[in-house]
Design a protein around this motif. Sequence first.
Motif, PDB file in Angstrom:
ATOM      1  N   VAL A  25       9.248  33.674  40.143  1.00  0.00           N
ATOM      2  CA  VAL A  25       9.084  34.526  38.962  1.00  0.00           C
ATOM      3  C   VAL A  25       7.656  35.030  38.836  1.00  0.00           C
ATOM      4  CG1 VAL A  25      10.960  33.487  37.671  1.00  0.00           C
ATOM      5  CG2 VAL A  25       8.678  32.476  37.555  1.00  0.00           C
ATOM      6  N   PHE A  26       6.714  34.409  39.549  1.00  0.00           N
ATOM      7  CA  PHE A  26       5.321  34.812  39.467  1.00  0.00           C
ATOM      8  C   PHE A  26       4.950  35.732  40.633  1.00  0.00           C
ATOM      9  CE2 PHE A  26       5.229  30.991  36.863  1.00  0.00           C
ATOM     10  CZ  PHE A  26       4.372  31.355  35.838  1.00  0.00           C
ATOM     11  N   ASN A  27       3.975  36.590  40.370  1.00  0.00           N
ATOM     12  CA  ASN A  27       3.397  37.438  41.406  1.00  0.00           C
ATOM     13  C   ASN A  27       1.884  37.376  41.256  1.00  0.00           C
ATOM     14  OD1 ASN A  27       3.092  39.216  43.509  1.00  0.00           O
ATOM     15  ND2 ASN A  27       4.242  40.890  42.560  1.00  0.00           N
ATOM     16  N   LEU A  74       3.899  37.567  35.373  1.00  0.00           N
ATOM     17  CA  LEU A  74       5.154  36.862  35.133  1.00  0.00           C
ATOM     18  C   LEU A  74       6.151  37.831  34.519  1.00  0.00           C
ATOM     19  CD1 LEU A  74       6.976  34.341  34.811  1.00  0.00           C
ATOM     20  CD2 LEU A  74       5.823  33.938  32.609  1.00  0.00           C
ATOM     21  N   LYS A  75       7.223  38.141  35.233  1.00  0.00           N
ATOM     22  CA  LYS A  75       8.249  39.050  34.713  1.00  0.00           C
ATOM     23  C   LYS A  75       9.182  38.266  33.791  1.00  0.00           C
ATOM     24  CE  LYS A  75       9.572  42.352  37.340  1.00  0.00           C
ATOM     25  NZ  LYS A  75       9.135  43.513  36.523  1.00  0.00           N
ATOM     26  N   ILE A  76       9.252  38.681  32.521  1.00  0.00           N
ATOM     27  CA  ILE A  76      10.054  37.962  31.536  1.00  0.00           C
ATOM     28  C   ILE A  76      11.350  38.691  31.188  1.00  0.00           C
ATOM     29  CG2 ILE A  76       8.100  36.719  30.560  1.00  0.00           C
ATOM     30  CD1 ILE A  76       7.905  38.799  28.381  1.00  0.00           C
ATOM     31  N   SER A  77      11.480  39.950  31.643  1.00  0.00           N
ATOM     32  CA  SER A  77      12.716  40.704  31.482  1.00  0.00           C
ATOM     33  C   SER A  77      12.651  41.877  32.452  1.00  0.00           C
ATOM     34  CB  SER A  77      12.896  41.192  30.035  1.00  0.00           C
ATOM     35  OG  SER A  77      12.106  42.334  29.792  1.00  0.00           O
ATOM     36  N   PRO A  78      13.733  42.635  32.636  1.00  0.00           N
ATOM     37  CA  PRO A  78      13.679  43.767  33.567  1.00  0.00           C
ATOM     38  C   PRO A  78      12.587  44.780  33.246  1.00  0.00           C
ATOM     39  CG  PRO A  78      15.948  43.256  33.037  1.00  0.00           C
ATOM     40  CD  PRO A  78      15.104  42.393  32.141  1.00  0.00           C
ATOM     41  N   HIS A  79      12.183  44.872  31.984  1.00  0.00           N
ATOM     42  CA  HIS A  79      11.177  45.863  31.599  1.00  0.00           C
ATOM     43  C   HIS A  79       9.860  45.249  31.124  1.00  0.00           C
ATOM     44  CE1 HIS A  79      13.824  49.374  31.887  1.00  0.00           C
ATOM     45  NE2 HIS A  79      14.780  48.616  31.361  1.00  0.00           N
ATOM     46  N   SER A  80       9.798  43.948  30.939  1.00  0.00           N
ATOM     47  CA  SER A  80       8.620  43.316  30.330  1.00  0.00           C
ATOM     48  C   SER A  80       7.955  42.328  31.288  1.00  0.00           C
ATOM     49  CB  SER A  80       9.014  42.581  29.042  1.00  0.00           C
ATOM     50  OG  SER A  80       9.503  43.491  28.076  1.00  0.00           O
TER      51      SER A  80
END
Length: 206
Positions: A20-22, A55-61
């Motif tokens: 989930v991290f980049n 950290l991507k928490i949703s498709p847009h956020s």
Amino acid sequence: MKKTLFGLLLCLPILLQAQVFNGGILAGGLVSQVDGDTWQGYNKFGFYGGGLVSLKISPHSTLQMEMAYIQKGMRQNADTVTNMGTTYLTRLHYLEIPLLYQFTFAKRLQFEIGPAMDVFLGSYDEVDGLEVPTLTVPYRPVTLCGIIGASGFITPHLKATFRFNYSLLSTRDGDVAGQRKILFEEGQYNNVLSLGLSWYFRQELE
């Protein structure tokens, strides 16, 4: 403070192992001025560079934390017609740690907003080309600023970002000539416009 920063650096490889991290690197140029110093104009050129974890928490956020060196400050040049007048230069060196919320739209575009902690590293002052001692009113060792920006992905890994960066608290710990009140208190405030690139280790766009 040093222990906290060192701990963050140690944790970076562990965070990047989670899908989930980049992570990535960023660098860019900027123009700046200091509001509340009796001069005005984005006459001071500087730069920034550092690393990031997202950290991507949703498709847009996405939440993104950065740690970067940034050079802010001001410059007052001589009169452009007569080439006369006193010149001033102040370089302010910070370790800046933003925490940003980024919203992705139209597939490749992003809007971002969030606070940043500025850790003061040092300063340099110059009058008419000669170095002078820093003013008696000291700079605060830690202060806060706010960031608003817009980005566009050039490739799934490479992003160009334009930002407006402004102090939320005075950068100096005391009264100075020309100070102004903005938001919470009177003082001097860094005012920065920047344009830079970010490279993500993993593909950031889906």
